[in-house]
Design a protein around this motif. Sequence first.
Motif, PDB file in Angstrom:
ATOM      1  N   LYS A  68       0.817  -1.212   0.000  1.00  0.00           N
ATOM      2  CA  LYS A  68       0.000   0.000   0.000  1.00  0.00           C
ATOM      3  C   LYS A  68       0.850   1.260   0.000  1.00  0.00           C
ATOM      4  CE  LYS A  68      -4.008  -2.128   0.357  1.00  0.00           C
ATOM      5  NZ  LYS A  68      -5.041  -2.055  -0.696  1.00  0.00           N
ATOM      6  N   TYR A  71       1.492   3.451  -3.243  1.00  0.00           N
ATOM      7  CA  TYR A  71       0.512   4.415  -3.743  1.00  0.00           C
ATOM      8  C   TYR A  71       0.630   5.783  -3.070  1.00  0.00           C
ATOM      9  CZ  TYR A  71      -1.671   0.296  -5.797  1.00  0.00           C
ATOM     10  OH  TYR A  71      -1.917  -0.845  -6.522  1.00  0.00           O
ATOM     11  N   ASN A  72       1.539   5.907  -2.134  1.00  0.00           N
ATOM     12  CA  ASN A  72       1.788   7.197  -1.493  1.00  0.00           C
ATOM     13  C   ASN A  72       3.273   7.546  -1.508  1.00  0.00           C
ATOM     14  OD1 ASN A  72      -0.786   8.410  -0.176  1.00  0.00           O
ATOM     15  ND2 ASN A  72      -0.927   6.219   0.258  1.00  0.00           N
ATOM     16  N   VAL A  89      -6.086   0.500  -4.921  1.00  0.00           N
ATOM     17  CA  VAL A  89      -5.639   1.821  -4.494  1.00  0.00           C
ATOM     18  C   VAL A  89      -6.311   2.214  -3.181  1.00  0.00           C
ATOM     19  CG1 VAL A  89      -5.368   4.228  -5.187  1.00  0.00           C
ATOM     20  CG2 VAL A  89      -5.369   2.423  -6.916  1.00  0.00           C
ATOM     21  N   SER A  91      -7.277   4.735   0.122  1.00  0.00           N
ATOM     22  CA  SER A  91      -7.703   6.128   0.266  1.00  0.00           C
ATOM     23  C   SER A  91      -7.237   6.631   1.628  1.00  0.00           C
ATOM     24  CB  SER A  91      -9.228   6.230   0.169  1.00  0.00           C
ATOM     25  OG  SER A  91      -9.647   7.561   0.259  1.00  0.00           O
ATOM     26  N   ALA A  93      -4.606   8.296  -1.473  1.00  0.00           N
ATOM     27  CA  ALA A  93      -3.447   7.889  -2.265  1.00  0.00           C
ATOM     28  C   ALA A  93      -2.922   9.124  -2.986  1.00  0.00           C
ATOM     29  CB  ALA A  93      -3.840   6.819  -3.275  1.00  0.00           C
ATOM     30  N   CYS A  94      -1.597   9.222  -3.064  1.00  0.00           N
ATOM     31  CA  CYS A  94      -1.014  10.390  -3.717  1.00  0.00           C
ATOM     32  C   CYS A  94       0.377  10.055  -4.251  1.00  0.00           C
ATOM     33  CB  CYS A  94      -0.929  11.574  -2.751  1.00  0.00           C
ATOM     34  SG  CYS A  94      -0.351  13.090  -3.523  1.00  0.00           S
ATOM     35  N   SER A 120      -4.765  10.088  -8.300  1.00  0.00           N
ATOM     36  CA  SER A 120      -3.671  10.284  -7.346  1.00  0.00           C
ATOM     37  C   SER A 120      -2.399  10.797  -8.006  1.00  0.00           C
ATOM     38  CB  SER A 120      -3.370   8.963  -6.619  1.00  0.00           C
ATOM     39  OG  SER A 120      -2.768   8.025  -7.503  1.00  0.00           O
TER      40      SER A 120
END
Length: 372
Positions: A68, A71-72, A89, A91, A93-94, A120
Amino acid sequence: MSEICVERIYEEVISDLPNDLLIHILSLIPTKDAANTMLLSKRWRFLWTMLPKLVIDFNFADTTSLLKSIYNCKTLVNLTLSNKILVDVPSPACLPSLQSLNLKYVMYKDQDSPVRLLASCPILRDLSITRGGGECDNVTRFVVKVSSLRKLTYIQNGYDEDSTMSLVIDSPGLHYLKVDDLLGVYRSIQNTPALDVALVDAVNTAGFHANFMFLRSFSSVRFLHLVLSEIACCSGINFTWLIEFKLTLFGSKSWLEPLMLILDNSPVLKVLMIDCYYCNIVPLSWNKPSSVPVCLLSTLEILEWKDYEGGREENQFLAYILSNSKCLKTVGVSPKYYYNRKEIMDDIKSMYRVSASSHLLFSAQWEWSFME
């Protein structure tokens, strides 16, 4: 000193190096090997996720999820996911630095997963999507809505007449679009005022001609390459800014007259390239138009014709182009068959050319100069 002690000393020395240097070292090895360093110690657990480029393709037989934390990732610039990697993805996510994303035969947790992934990526510029039919892909409606996107490549493999898959594009900054579609998915292209280059291969799509309205989104492009079995659907579109047009035809029943209508609607066309691949299934038809297209009188400079058979209608069409193209500089012709190559060359050489400075080029294997 034992070998074990020496190894521990080396591990401690390497682990004491600053992050920037360790990340540089990891960038020199495959992503799979870099990811395996997470097992070394807590110090190494997340280092590999700080790489600017990740190519994740572990080739497992079963679907595999990503960490995970990816995704950040704040530093990731280039990401490639392929071969049943599960896109799930979280939440929030950036991916604030991601500029290039390649999704190749991946699986998605749900219909909204690709939407959340793209949302994202605030500065994404280059997106490449390769999908397969049937059980290989579990998203029916793929939406590409990215305001920063400049280049999109969408490849749809497989063939399924009952497919309900669709593609929706809403990207106002899009400059380059390539669609290679074997499934005949429904396509909706909206809000693409900056689109400049479009390449569409839709030759094998069963329901394509019922869904040709999306081609109107290309009315403002300057470079257009179409691979179709029929071009009548394009004859009513005004290609106001079209400079280069490459047309590849597969088994078209009648294409000379629709092509003339396209020329009539392309007032600034400079380069016309024709590839008549498998177009000898039925006879062509040709009727001389009542007026000469503006592009022939003022802008057309290059004509390239591949797989030229030299039939009566083709000769009439080519003779018309040569006799009316006042700015023509180069005419390249590649005969389809070797046995009548000399006859074709002699016929074309005898045709009247209004542009006395134009050059004739003949080749058995013509190489296209299109800007792909």
